[in-house]
Design a protein around this motif. Structure first.
Motif: not given
Ligand SMILES: O=C(O)[C@H](O)[C@@H](O)[C@H](O)[C@H](O)COP(=O)(O)O
Length: 237
Positions: A50-54, A78, A80, A90, A141-143, A147-149, A182, A205
């Motif tokens: 997964s992407g995102g910040r973490s 997933d 963007r 991502n 990951g999870m928002g 949400h996930t993915a 997305r 979280k």
């Molecule tokens: O591209 C993305 O944004 C993700 O794949 C998304 O599902 C991400 O895993 C969550 O939003 C958590 O994001 P963080 O780990 O950055 O909080």
């Protein structure tokens, strides 16, 4: 709240680490071992992240693991709908932090394409994903909204994307945050992974996870679709 306070369903396990660095170290070791076992057994391995910040620390650590990266296929749960050069891509994140050094030899499958619209990009990614070998390891990951993915509550297409027995592999989705457009793997494709890890950090979280565990409306919190055996949850404060 600690992760041990949560009542997890049977078959779901939790691992707690003291810091994001320690979590990233442990997760990278575990993922490298599973990929290496898959290469030994089948000659190739497939990793979906997964992407995102973490995930940055995890990507950097995984890139340093000893692995025959030329036998690894990497793709995204997933994406963007922005080109790889865009700061929110991502794929760009993976190129900067995971597909570096020996790990640059991995075969990367991009969900993004510069089509006329998002729906066409999803159709193109769907065709590409038909060629994806079985998924060995999936990192979700999870928002804070559950949400996930890119399976976002209230997005058009969510019900179809969450169908447990759906045959479509990729859907266009709309996120509540920028960039809105997305592409996401469907629940059915994500759920086919041999090993699934949910990697999360921070108290908020845990609060979200606790709310997800307290109900069963998957559309309201799509992460619920994955809170089942044999999910492994990695968490740190
Ligand atoms: O591209 C993305 O944004 C993700 O794949 C998304 O599902 C991400 O895993 C969550 O939003 C958590 O994001 P963080 O780990 O950055 O909080």
């Amino acid at each position: 709240m600690a992760i041990s306070d949560l009542k997890l369903p049977q078959g779901v396990s939790a691992h707690e680490y003291k810091s994001p660095v320690l979590l990233a170290d442990a997760l990278a070791l575990n993922v490298a071992k599973q990929l290496s076992d898959a290469i030994d057994a089948r000659g190739t391995a497939t990793l979906v992240v997964s992407g995102g910040r973490s995930p940055v620390a995890f990507f950097q650590n995984l890139a340093r693991q000893k692995l025959d990266w030329s036998k690894v296929v990497v793709t995204l749960a997933d994406e963007r709908w922005v080109p790889v050069e865009h700061a929110d891509s991502n794929a760009g994140l993976l190129k900067r932090y995971l597909l570096q050094g020996p790990a640059a030899k991995a075969q990367f499958l991009s969900l993004y394409s510069a089509t006329a619209n998002l729906e066409l990009a999803a159709e193109q990614a769907d065709r590409l994903l038909a060629e994806l070998p079985p998924i060995d390891v999936l990192i979700l990951g999870m928002g804070d909204d559950g949400h996930t993915a890119s399976l976002f509550p209230n997005s058009p297409n969510l019900a179809e994307a969450l169908a447990a027995d759906g045959t479509r592999r990729c859907y266009p989705m709309l996120a509540p945050t920028v960039p809105h457009q997305r592409l996401t793997m469907s629940r059915a494709l994500l759920a086919s992974a041999e090993t699934t890890v949910l990697s999360i950090s921070g108290q908020s979280k845990l609060t979200t996870l606790s709310a997800a565990l307290a109900g069963d409306d998957v559309g309201a919190m799509p992460i619920r679709a994955f809170l089942q055996p044999t999910l492994e949850i990695y968490w740190c404060p």
